[in-house]
Every structure is written in structure tokens, then in C-alpha cells.
Design a protein around this motif. Structure first.
Motif, PDB file in Angstrom:
ATOM      1  N   PRO A 133      71.602 -85.250 -20.503  1.00 57.12           N
ATOM      2  CA  PRO A 133      71.487 -85.667 -21.909  1.00 57.12           C
ATOM      3  C   PRO A 133      71.019 -87.116 -22.000  1.00 57.12           C
ATOM      4  N   TYR A 134      70.322 -87.428 -23.062  1.00 59.12           N
ATOM      5  CA  TYR A 134      69.877 -88.811 -23.289  1.00 59.12           C
ATOM      6  C   TYR A 134      71.072 -89.640 -23.745  1.00 59.12           C
ATOM      7  N   VAL A 135      71.664 -89.265 -24.850  1.00 58.59           N
ATOM      8  CA  VAL A 135      72.896 -89.891 -25.347  1.00 58.59           C
ATOM      9  C   VAL A 135      73.695 -88.813 -26.079  1.00 58.59           C
ATOM     10  N   THR A 136      74.976 -89.094 -26.293  1.00 58.97           N
ATOM     11  CA  THR A 136      75.809 -88.183 -27.081  1.00 58.97           C
ATOM     12  C   THR A 136      75.584 -88.463 -28.569  1.00 58.97           C
ATOM     13  N   PRO A 137      76.001 -87.571 -29.453  1.00 60.49           N
ATOM     14  CA  PRO A 137      75.879 -87.855 -30.890  1.00 60.49           C
ATOM     15  C   PRO A 137      76.590 -89.147 -31.298  1.00 60.49           C
TER      16      PRO A 137
ATOM     17  N   PRO B  79      72.319-100.325 -24.862  1.00 59.11           N
ATOM     18  CA  PRO B  79      72.858 -99.464 -23.814  1.00 59.11           C
ATOM     19  C   PRO B  79      71.783 -99.173 -22.767  1.00 59.11           C
ATOM     20  N   LEU B  80      72.217 -98.796 -21.587  1.00 51.51           N
ATOM     21  CA  LEU B  80      71.294 -98.489 -20.501  1.00 51.51           C
ATOM     22  C   LEU B  80      70.332 -97.368 -20.869  1.00 51.51           C
ATOM     23  N   SER B  81      70.750 -96.473 -21.751  1.00 54.73           N
ATOM     24  CA  SER B  81      69.881 -95.353 -22.127  1.00 54.73           C
ATOM     25  C   SER B  81      68.526 -95.836 -22.639  1.00 54.73           C
ATOM     26  N   SER B  82      68.454 -97.066 -23.137  1.00 58.29           N
ATOM     27  CA  SER B  82      67.179 -97.592 -23.630  1.00 58.29           C
ATOM     28  C   SER B  82      66.162 -97.784 -22.500  1.00 58.29           C
ATOM     29  N   LEU B  83      66.613 -97.711 -21.244  1.00 55.97           N
ATOM     30  CA  LEU B  83      65.719 -97.857 -20.091  1.00 55.97           C
ATOM     31  C   LEU B  83      65.524 -96.542 -19.331  1.00 55.97           C
ATOM     32  N   THR B  84      65.942 -95.429 -19.920  1.00 55.21           N
ATOM     33  CA  THR B  84      65.879 -94.142 -19.228  1.00 55.21           C
ATOM     34  C   THR B  84      64.462 -93.774 -18.803  1.00 55.21           C
ATOM     35  N   SER B  85      63.497 -93.949 -19.655  1.00 57.10           N
ATOM     36  CA  SER B  85      62.122 -93.566 -19.329  1.00 57.10           C
ATOM     37  C   SER B  85      61.603 -94.367 -18.133  1.00 57.10           C
ATOM     38  N   LEU B  86      61.868 -95.665 -18.110  1.00 55.84           N
ATOM     39  CA  LEU B  86      61.469 -96.510 -16.978  1.00 55.84           C
ATOM     40  C   LEU B  86      62.166 -96.046 -15.701  1.00 55.84           C
ATOM     41  N   ALA B  87      63.463 -95.784 -15.792  1.00 52.38           N
ATOM     42  CA  ALA B  87      64.224 -95.356 -14.618  1.00 52.38           C
ATOM     43  C   ALA B  87      63.700 -94.029 -14.072  1.00 52.38           C
ATOM     44  N   GLU B  88      63.419 -93.088 -14.953  1.00 51.62           N
ATOM     45  CA  GLU B  88      62.889 -91.802 -14.511  1.00 51.62           C
ATOM     46  C   GLU B  88      61.544 -91.973 -13.808  1.00 51.62           C
TER      47      GLU B  88
ATOM     48  N   PRO C 146      61.403 -89.909 -39.476  1.00 52.53           N
ATOM     49  CA  PRO C 146      61.865 -88.773 -38.682  1.00 52.53           C
ATOM     50  C   PRO C 146      60.721 -87.785 -38.423  1.00 52.53           C
ATOM     51  N   THR C 147      60.560 -87.372 -37.170  1.00 53.66           N
ATOM     52  CA  THR C 147      59.500 -86.435 -36.814  1.00 53.66           C
ATOM     53  C   THR C 147      60.030 -85.278 -35.992  1.00 53.66           C
ATOM     54  N   GLY C 148      61.321 -85.091 -35.909  1.00 55.49           N
ATOM     55  CA  GLY C 148      61.896 -84.043 -35.079  1.00 55.49           C
ATOM     56  C   GLY C 148      62.345 -84.594 -33.749  1.00 55.49           C
ATOM     57  N   PRO C 149      62.886 -83.722 -32.903  1.00 59.54           N
ATOM     58  CA  PRO C 149      63.398 -84.164 -31.606  1.00 59.54           C
ATOM     59  C   PRO C 149      62.312 -84.830 -30.768  1.00 59.54           C
ATOM     60  N   ALA C 150      62.660 -85.901 -30.118  1.00 60.31           N
ATOM     61  CA  ALA C 150      61.722 -86.637 -29.277  1.00 60.31           C
ATOM     62  C   ALA C 150      61.827 -86.162 -27.834  1.00 60.31           C
ATOM     63  N   VAL C 151      60.778 -86.384 -27.088  1.00 64.77           N
ATOM     64  CA  VAL C 151      60.755 -86.098 -25.655  1.00 64.77           C
ATOM     65  C   VAL C 151      60.322 -87.370 -24.956  1.00 64.77           C
ATOM     66  N   LEU C 152      61.099 -87.789 -23.945  1.00 60.40           N
ATOM     67  CA  LEU C 152      60.700 -88.971 -23.189  1.00 60.40           C
ATOM     68  C   LEU C 152      59.405 -88.681 -22.450  1.00 60.40           C
ATOM     69  N   PRO C 153      58.582 -89.702 -22.221  1.00 61.72           N
ATOM     70  CA  PRO C 153      57.333 -89.481 -21.482  1.00 61.72           C
ATOM     71  C   PRO C 153      57.615 -88.881 -20.103  1.00 61.72           C
ATOM     72  N   ALA C 154      56.745 -88.014 -19.655  1.00 64.24           N
ATOM     73  CA  ALA C 154      56.903 -87.405 -18.336  1.00 64.24           C
ATOM     74  C   ALA C 154      56.710 -88.464 -17.261  1.00 64.24           C
TER      75      ALA C 154
ATOM     76  N   ARG D 232      65.022 -85.352 -25.468  1.00 62.74           N
ATOM     77  CA  ARG D 232      65.023 -84.632 -24.194  1.00 62.74           C
ATOM     78  C   ARG D 232      64.625 -85.589 -23.075  1.00 62.74           C
ATOM     79  N   THR D 233      65.388 -85.558 -21.971  1.00 60.71           N
ATOM     80  CA  THR D 233      65.036 -86.341 -20.790  1.00 60.71           C
ATOM     81  C   THR D 233      64.333 -85.438 -19.781  1.00 60.71           C
ATOM     82  N   ASN D 234      63.905 -86.037 -18.675  1.00 59.41           N
ATOM     83  CA  ASN D 234      63.214 -85.289 -17.626  1.00 59.41           C
ATOM     84  C   ASN D 234      64.066 -85.080 -16.384  1.00 59.41           C
ATOM     85  N   ALA D 235      65.166 -85.824 -16.241  1.00 58.66           N
ATOM     86  CA  ALA D 235      65.967 -85.796 -15.016  1.00 58.66           C
ATOM     87  C   ALA D 235      66.929 -84.615 -14.995  1.00 58.66           C
ATOM     88  N   ILE D 236      67.120 -84.052 -13.821  1.00 55.74           N
ATOM     89  CA  ILE D 236      68.039 -82.939 -13.626  1.00 55.74           C
ATOM     90  C   ILE D 236      69.428 -83.499 -13.332  1.00 55.74           C
TER      91      ILE D 236
END
Length: 198
Positions: A92-96, A146-155, A35-43, A120-124
Motif C-alpha cells: 500500500p502507498y498509505v493508509t486512509p 512522511p517517507l511515502s512522499s519518496l516512494t517513487s524514487l525508492a522504487e 481529483p482525477t481518480g486513483p493515481a498510479v506511481l510511475p513505473a 497504487r505502488t509498484n513494489a511487491i
């Protein structure tokens, strides 16, 4: 533009209906991240700001291939696209609950169950799409994912001028949250008892 998003969702459903789920390999354990704290998807690397929205499709012409108690095939389609909007609520990236079930299904231990929901995601969220005629990319996550695993690619693709439509395969991934808030877990993951779709 809403029409374009609806067409994209329809194409995703057609693509998904042609797919069948393979029997997944099972490993005893997965490495546990530190664990390193909240993650941020690549810009995203493209020139466009990214918007996203979720569409729910209910195919009443066929029953669910995995859950025999469900008489229609419900799917969740997420669409990412270029937008001229610069500010707004980040999607949101995913729900709890999605985080909990994905980590549990992936056999990841040693981190709080809501860890992924803090990413944190980048999409509005629900931003107004920019453009009318844009190329479409259809994404489908691997079996159990789940599709969320491809969020960074999609963004990233959306930031380069593509409309990206991705599908969550209900009952074929560790978790899918449906339009009414119901959480569908993976029935197909138990390959010993799952009924494969035709």
C-alpha cells in the motif's frame, strides 16, 4: 537477506540520529489538486522487480526527543530492494488515516481525505530479496513529510539494483503509523512550542 535488511535499518537509525529538524516555513494555503481518480506511481525504469518490507526499530537507550511522555525512540523504516519474485500483493502507498493527516497537514483541500490511500505502488509486499551484496541508499524525507512522499524514487532505485532504506521520523512528520497501529502525528510541526532535540 533478512540480516542485510536489519543492517540497512540500523544504518538508517544512525543517520537519523545525526539529523535535527529545521523550523519549517509556513504558507497560508497550498494549491488544491483536481481529483482525477486513483493515481498510479510511475513505473520503475530499472531491470529488476521491486520488493519492499517495513521494519520497526525501538531504541530503548534514549527517550523520544519530541514526545516527553514516550521513554523510547520508535522509528519506522521502509526498505525497498530488487527481487526475483514477479507476482504478489502490491504494497500500500498509505493508509486512509495517513492520507487524511498528510493532506490536512499539507493544507490540501477539495479532495476526499482518503485520496492518497487509493494510489497504487509498484513494489511487491514482503517479497523475497534477490542478491546478498547490494549497494545501500538511505532516504530521509524533508521536515513534516512522511517517507511515502519518496516512494517513487525508492522504487526506481531498487529497480536499478540498490537496497533503499528510508525512515519515517516519528513526531516530525504529519503522520507515522507505528508497529502496534498507533498513529503518531507531528508534534514538532508547531515550531513555536516544539522542543528541539539536542
Amino acid at each position: 537477506m533478512r540480516h542485510l535488511l536489519a543492517v540497512a535499518a540500523g544504518l538508517v537509525v544512525l543517520a537519523a540520529s545525526a539529523c535535527s529538524a529545521p523550523t519549517p516555513p509556513r504558507s497560508a494555503t497550498s494549491p488544491s489538486p483536481t481529483p482525477t481518480g486513483p493515481a498510479v506511481l510511475p513505473a520503475p525504469t530499472g531491470d529488476h522487480t521491486v520488493g519492499t518490507t517495513i521494519l520497526y526499530v525501538n531504541d530503548t537507550s534514549r527517550p523520544d526527543p519530541w514526545n516527553l511522555d514516550v521513554k523510547t525512540r520508535e522509528l519506522k523504516v521502509t526498505v525497498w530492494y530488487p527481487t526475483e519474485q514477479k507476482d504478489g500483493e502490491r504494497a500500500p502507498y498509505v493508509t486512509p488515516k495517513e492520507s487524511e493527516l498528510f493532506l490536512k497537514g499539507s493544507k490540501v483541500a477539495g479532495v476526499p481525505s482518503d485520496t492518497l490511500s487509493k494510489t497504487r505502488t509498484n513494489a511487491i509486499k514482503d517479497a523475497e530479496p534477490a542478491g546478498e551484496k547490494l549497494p545501500l541508499v538511505v532516504l530521509s524525507a524533508g521536515f513534516t513529510k512522511p517517507l511515502s512522499s519518496l516512494t517513487s524514487l525508492a522504487e526506481d532505485l531498487a529497480s536499478r539494483g540498490y537496497v533503499v532504506a528510508g525512515i519515517d521520523h516519528t513526531y516530525e512528520s504529519y503522520v507515522t503509523t507505528l508497529s502496534d497501529g498507533r498513529v503518531a502525528e507531528c508534534i514538532a510541526c508547531d515550531s513555536d512550542t516544539a522542543r528541539r532535540p539536542p
